[in-house]
Each structure stands twice: as C-alpha cells, then as structure tokens.
Design an enzyme around this catalytic site. Structure first.
Site, PDB file in Angstrom:
ATOM      1  N   HIS A  47       0.853  -1.191   0.000  1.00 29.81           N
ATOM      2  CA  HIS A  47       0.000   0.000   0.000  1.00 29.81           C
ATOM      3  C   HIS A  47       0.884   1.234   0.000  1.00 29.81           C
ATOM      4  CE1 HIS A  47      -3.166   2.800   1.173  1.00 29.81           C
ATOM      5  NE2 HIS A  47      -4.008   1.861   0.796  1.00 29.81           N
ATOM      6  N   ASP A  80      -7.965  -5.283   0.206  1.00 32.15           N
ATOM      7  CA  ASP A  80      -8.478  -6.157  -0.852  1.00 32.15           C
ATOM      8  C   ASP A  80      -8.109  -7.624  -0.675  1.00 32.15           C
ATOM      9  OD1 ASP A  80      -9.784  -4.234  -2.453  1.00 32.15           O
ATOM     10  OD2 ASP A  80      -7.841  -3.451  -3.031  1.00 32.15           O
TER      11      ASP A  80
HETATM   12  N1  ACO Z   1       3.948  -7.781  -4.595  1.00 29.88           N
HETATM   13  C1  ACO Z   1       5.288  -7.837  -4.791  1.00 29.88           C
HETATM   14  N2  ACO Z   1       6.084  -6.758  -4.714  1.00 29.88           N
HETATM   15  C2  ACO Z   1       5.517  -5.589  -4.437  1.00 29.88           C
HETATM   16  C3  ACO Z   1       4.128  -5.457  -4.220  1.00 29.88           C
HETATM   17  C4  ACO Z   1       3.332  -6.609  -4.292  1.00 29.88           C
HETATM   18  N3  ACO Z   1       2.021  -6.558  -4.105  1.00 29.88           N
HETATM   19  N4  ACO Z   1       3.835  -4.166  -3.976  1.00 29.88           N
HETATM   20  C5  ACO Z   1       4.991  -3.498  -4.020  1.00 29.88           C
HETATM   21  N5  ACO Z   1       6.014  -4.360  -4.310  1.00 29.88           N
HETATM   22  C6  ACO Z   1       7.444  -4.032  -4.401  1.00 29.88           C
HETATM   23  C7  ACO Z   1       7.759  -3.356  -5.726  1.00 29.88           C
HETATM   24  O1  ACO Z   1       8.122  -4.284  -6.709  1.00 29.88           O
HETATM   25  C8  ACO Z   1       8.899  -2.457  -5.318  1.00 29.88           C
HETATM   26  O2  ACO Z   1      10.051  -3.263  -5.210  1.00 29.88           O
HETATM   27  P1  ACO Z   1      11.511  -2.653  -5.620  1.00 29.88           P
HETATM   28  O3  ACO Z   1      11.760  -1.574  -4.612  1.00 29.88           O
HETATM   29  O4  ACO Z   1      12.436  -3.801  -5.540  1.00 29.88           O
HETATM   30  O5  ACO Z   1      11.345  -2.128  -7.014  1.00 29.88           O
HETATM   31  C9  ACO Z   1       8.538  -2.014  -3.898  1.00 29.88           C
HETATM   32  O6  ACO Z   1       7.710  -3.084  -3.380  1.00 29.88           O
HETATM   33  C10 ACO Z   1       7.766  -0.702  -3.853  1.00 29.88           C
HETATM   34  O7  ACO Z   1       6.670  -0.816  -4.748  1.00 29.88           O
HETATM   35  P2  ACO Z   1       5.947   0.435  -5.444  1.00 29.88           P
HETATM   36  O8  ACO Z   1       5.243  -0.050  -6.651  1.00 29.88           O
HETATM   37  O9  ACO Z   1       6.944   1.539  -5.604  1.00 29.88           O
HETATM   38  O10 ACO Z   1       4.935   0.856  -4.320  1.00 29.88           O
HETATM   39  P3  ACO Z   1       3.717   1.835  -4.532  1.00 29.88           P
HETATM   40  O11 ACO Z   1       3.517   2.534  -3.237  1.00 29.88           O
HETATM   41  O12 ACO Z   1       3.902   2.676  -5.744  1.00 29.88           O
HETATM   42  O13 ACO Z   1       2.508   0.842  -4.869  1.00 29.88           O
HETATM   43  C11 ACO Z   1       0.642  -0.539  -4.680  1.00 29.88           C
HETATM   44  C12 ACO Z   1       1.479   0.547  -4.003  1.00 29.88           C
HETATM   45  C13 ACO Z   1       0.187  -0.049  -6.075  1.00 29.88           C
HETATM   46  C14 ACO Z   1      -0.609  -0.768  -3.845  1.00 29.88           C
HETATM   47  C15 ACO Z   1       1.482  -1.825  -4.800  1.00 29.88           C
HETATM   48  O14 ACO Z   1       1.870  -2.262  -3.518  1.00 29.88           O
HETATM   49  C16 ACO Z   1       0.748  -2.933  -5.549  1.00 29.88           C
HETATM   50  O15 ACO Z   1       0.787  -2.967  -6.776  1.00 29.88           O
HETATM   51  N6  ACO Z   1       0.048  -3.846  -4.812  1.00 29.88           N
HETATM   52  C17 ACO Z   1      -0.713  -4.898  -5.450  1.00 29.88           C
HETATM   53  C18 ACO Z   1      -2.044  -4.341  -5.943  1.00 29.88           C
HETATM   54  C19 ACO Z   1      -3.007  -4.053  -4.802  1.00 29.88           C
HETATM   55  O16 ACO Z   1      -3.192  -4.885  -3.911  1.00 29.88           O
HETATM   56  N7  ACO Z   1      -3.632  -2.877  -4.864  1.00 29.88           N
HETATM   57  C20 ACO Z   1      -4.627  -2.468  -3.878  1.00 29.88           C
HETATM   58  C21 ACO Z   1      -4.110  -1.365  -3.017  1.00 29.88           C
HETATM   59  S1  ACO Z   1      -5.300  -0.919  -1.796  1.00 29.88           S
HETATM   60  C22 ACO Z   1      -6.439  -0.016  -2.656  1.00 29.88           C
HETATM   61  O17 ACO Z   1      -6.175   0.647  -3.596  1.00 29.88           O
HETATM   62  C23 ACO Z   1      -7.797  -0.094  -2.210  1.00 29.88           C
END
Ligand code: ACO
Length: 436
Positions: free
Chosen positions: A315, A372
């Site tokens: 998140h 979620d």
């Molecule tokens: N699975 C695996 N790795 C992940 C995940 C995940 N779900 N989420 C983040 N990471 C990793 C990224 O690959 C990144 O790794 P790195 O530093 O080696 O490149 C690091 O964690 C940071 O990730 P970002 O994408 O920069 O984090 P951001 O804050 O932009 O994204 C998000 C947040 C979009 C929610 C992300 O965690 C994600 O895609 N989660 C899965 C989708 C999801 O569950 N969305 C619902 C969110 S809650 C809502 O909107 C109601």
C-alpha cells in the site's frame, strides 16, 4: 455541517530551502495529528523552481478534516472515530452521514436521512431505459460510471449546489441510486428482469433484494450476510486522498457537478492497482488453487518476476498491517463458518500471508495485506459475482467521495493544475510530408 479542527498550531515555523542560485524560507504547516508539511505555494513565483514528486507520494494536495491515516502505525479514523469502533458499533448509513456532515447523526437526523435514501432509491424511467443500450456483456463498472453521469441529466436541479440541504439531498440521491444502478447493471448482465427497490428494507438489504430477488420470490438476506455487507461498505467508506478520491477532487475542482465528479471516481477505482485489486486477488488465489503450484514457488516467482505482484499486498500509505484487512480477515473466518462454506481460497490466502510476513523481501519493503486481500473472499461468500466486486467497493466509497467533493466545494479550492518537467524536443521546424 460545521467546521472543526485546528490547523497550523505552530504557524511560525519555517523551512529554509537552499538553491543553486539563492534560498527561500517556506512556511511549515502542522495538522491536528502533528503531520508536517512544507508549504511551497509561493515557490515557483519567487524562485522559478517547481517540485517533482512522481506519483505524489510526498505531496499534500489539500487540507482535509475528513479522514486520518497513520500508515506507519496502521491507524484509520473517520472524523476522529477509530475504524475499529465504527466497524463494530455503527451502520453504513450512519457512517455516510458522519463523513459527509462531520458529526454522528442524532436519532431524528438518522431517521430522516434513511427516509431520504428510501425515497430516492428508484431511477427515473428515462434513466432506466439507458440500460437497454449496453451490450449484454458490458462491464458493470462501465455501466456504473456512465449511469451516474447520466443521472445529472435527470436531476438538473442538483447541478448547482446552493446550501447544505441541497448537498444532503444530492448526497442521498447519489448514495441511494448508486445501489439501484449497480443492482440493475448486474441483472442486465445476467439477462434477468430488474427488481425495483423495496421501501421497507434497509440500505444493504434493499441492495441484496434488488440483486437476488426474483419476480414474486423475495430474497431475504440472512442477518449474517447483511452484517458482513454493511461492514464491508463501512470499511470502504473513505480513505483520504487515494487515487479515486483525488480524481473526484480534481474533477470537482473545475466546478464539475457531484455526479460527473463521482463518475470519474468510479473510473479511477476500476484499475487493478486500486479497487480492481479485490477481483485480482480472487483470480490469483483461484489460479494457485487450480494449478496446484506450491506456495513457496509462487512467492518466489512474485519476488523475481517484475511483471508479477502479490495482489492484495502493499500500500502506498500503510507500511504496517492495513487495519481494515485485520477486521476483514476475522470477518471472513466468521462468515464462512456461520454459512458453513468451505472455501479453499481462504486457507490459501492465510497460508500465503503467514509465509510472506516472515519473508525478507516483504519485510524490507514493508508489504502487508491491504483491504483487498480478504474482501473478495467475503464477497464470494455473499454470492456477489466477481465482476461486481469493484462495484461494491464503489458503493462503499461513495460517502467518502461525496464528503471530499463537498469539502473542496466549501473551501472554494483552486482548480487543480499540476506542472511538469518537460523532457521532449526543444523547438524544431516543420518538415513537409514529401521531405520526411
Ligand atoms: N507484490 C510484490 N512486490 C511488491 C508489491 C506486491 N504486491 N507491492 C509493491 N512491491 C514491491 C515493488 O516491486 C517495489 O520493489 P523494488 O523496490 O524492488 O522495485 C517495492 O515493493 C515498492 O513498490 P511500489 O510499486 O513503488 O509501491 P507503490 O507505493 O507505488 O505501490 C501498490 C502501491 C500499487 C498498492 C502496490 O503495492 C501494488 O501494486 N500492490 C498490489 C495491488 C493491490 O493490492 N492494490 C490495492 C491497493 S489498496 C487499494 O487501492 C484499495
């Protein structure tokens, strides 16, 4: 709808920004929970510089009194009330009033708001005919957004909000009709006749009735189903400046009406990185279940394949357990138990959670279950079809969108217009077609 909360208790503090060609003092703003922000509103006009914050992770886009989140500690409060208390003691309609008006309703207020919702549940006949124009396999989120927008054509009196009562009336119309539109979209998608709202049913029971009753055969939701859906809506009701709420505020900042602004919010919510994640989680768990892939192997894949994510984890704001996920995990357990459902997906989800919470990759990146991760399993247990998961999220989020739209309206906020760092060509001159 009164004003609350202080801002800037330490209004005299300043930050000093040193630049290659000078420096500037910038005021520091302090929120009521001591969150600090550097006010850069004069930065460009005084120095020529702008700030760059891809994804807005460090940008406060507004001042708001509605919802407070502490992502490090896993805290979520609506208008100061902890989500855990509201989840246990409150109902969705009460929470909707709280978010929009700022205070918990008195008994007469709650009653008259509930009556307003009941009176506004039906759709204008003209609006109902719009459903005929969609193909049978139209996605319910597309229909929801289009129909909310179309509502503005049938309620022109609400295009200009004049006072509080006007806003409450518009809010009730939207909150009530969004539920009817969602249920009609579903009925349309399965080729069944629409079921009209029932004036004697509560908000959630009425929705379930419109979804699942048949002509001459009333569906009466068991208490456990009604409670679970109410809880789900309550937990989704607001979440400060997330992608869809920011969209609502951004569209509203141009002066666009409540219907148009919230229709845009629905579109933003649709994406799999936002509200669409609840469906993505269930699809992911189903694939794991069907393929029989060992969980350890799946988790390794998630860690190494840049195109794969563990859906329902991570998140932008929570760097701790999302408090809503904690509540929903318990609810999923209780609900499936009470309904006597054996869903292997719940066990897979719990096993994955246990494994990744001890895995360095997830620990280092502070990736915890978000709202979620368990909500799709609950919705499946309520017999809500998968393509309606994000629609339910949208119904739940509607009070938050309205509250944010209204707050911005009262603040007479400026139109939102970010800047950019241009990285394209410098000036070049037109080449006639035959010389290219
Ligand atoms: N699975 C695996 N790795 C992940 C995940 C995940 N779900 N989420 C983040 N990471 C990793 C990224 O690959 C990144 O790794 P790195 O530093 O080696 O490149 C690091 O964690 C940071 O990730 P970002 O994408 O920069 O984090 P951001 O804050 O932009 O994204 C998000 C947040 C979009 C929610 C992300 O965690 C994600 O895609 N989660 C899965 C989708 C999801 O569950 N969305 C619902 C969110 S809650 C809502 O909107 C109601």
């Amino acid at each position: 709808m009164g004003k609350r909360a202080k801002t800037d208790p330490e209004g005299g503090m300043k930050a000093i920004l040193k630049l290659p060609d000078g420096k500037i003092e910038l005021p520091i703003l302090v929120g009521s929970e001591n969150e600090r922000a550097i006010d850069i509103t004069q930065l460009r006009s005084e120095t020529g510089y702008i700030t760059y914050d891809n994804g807005y992770g460090n940008t406060g886009s507004c001042r708001s009194e509605i919802t407070y989140i502490d992502g490090e500690q896993g805290i979520l409060r609506y208008r100061g009330y902890p989500i855990e208390e509201l989840a246990e003691k409150s109902r969705f309609v009460e929470v909707a009033w709280l978010l929009i008006s700022g205070e918990l309703p008195t008994k007469p207020q709650l009653q008259s708001f509930s009556e307003l919702l009941t009176r506004n549940a039906a759709l204008h006949e003209g609006l109902r005919h719009h459903f005929e124009g969609f193909p049978p396999d139209a996605h319910p989120m597309a229909m929801l957004s289009a129909m909310i927008n179309a509502c503005s054509c049938y309620h022109p009196e609400l295009l200009e909000m004049e006072d509080e009562s006007h806003v409450l009336e518009g809010s009730a119309k939207l909150l009530s009709k969004v539920r009817t539109i969602a249920a009609f979209s579903y009925r349309k998608s399965i080729g069944r006749p629409i079921i009209h709202p029932h004036p004697k049913l509560s908000y959630t029971r009425n929705f379930l009735h419109m979804m699942f009753s048949q002509p001459f055969e009333l569906y009466e939701a068991p208490d456990v189903v009604d409670r679970a859906l109410t809880l789900l809506l309550t937990l989704h009701a607001d979440h400060e400046q997330n992608c869809s709420t920011s969209t609502v505020r951004m569209v509203g900042s141009s002066g666009a009406n409540l219907f148009a602004s919230t229709a845009a919010g629905v579109c933003a919510l649709w994406g799999p990185l936002h509200g669409g994640a609840n469906l993505a989680v269930v699809n992911m768990l189903r694939k794991i279940n069907e393929s029989g892939i060992p969980l350890k192997e799946f988790i390794e894949k998630v860690k190494t394949d840049p195109n794969l994510r563990l859906m329902g984890f991570g998140h932008r704001v929570y760097k701790n357990y999302d408090p809503r996920a904690q509540i929903l995990k318990k609810t999923a357990d209780r609900l499936l138990n009470e309904l006597g459902i054996q869903n292997p997906l719940l066990n897979i989800a719990k096993e994955i959670e246990g494994m990744v919470l001890e895995d360095d990759y997830f620990i280092e990146r502070k990736l915890f279950p978000n709202v979620d991760f368990y909500s799709g399993i609950i919705l499946s247990a309520l017999n809500i079809p998968a393509n309606m998961f994000t629609v339910i999220f949208a119904i739940g989020r509607m009070p938050g969108w309205i509250a944010n739209w209204y707050e911005q309206f009262c603040q007479k906020a400026k139109i939102v217009r970010p800047r950019q760092i241009y990285t394209g060509y410098a000036t070049r001159h037109y080449i006639p077609l035959d010389q290219r």
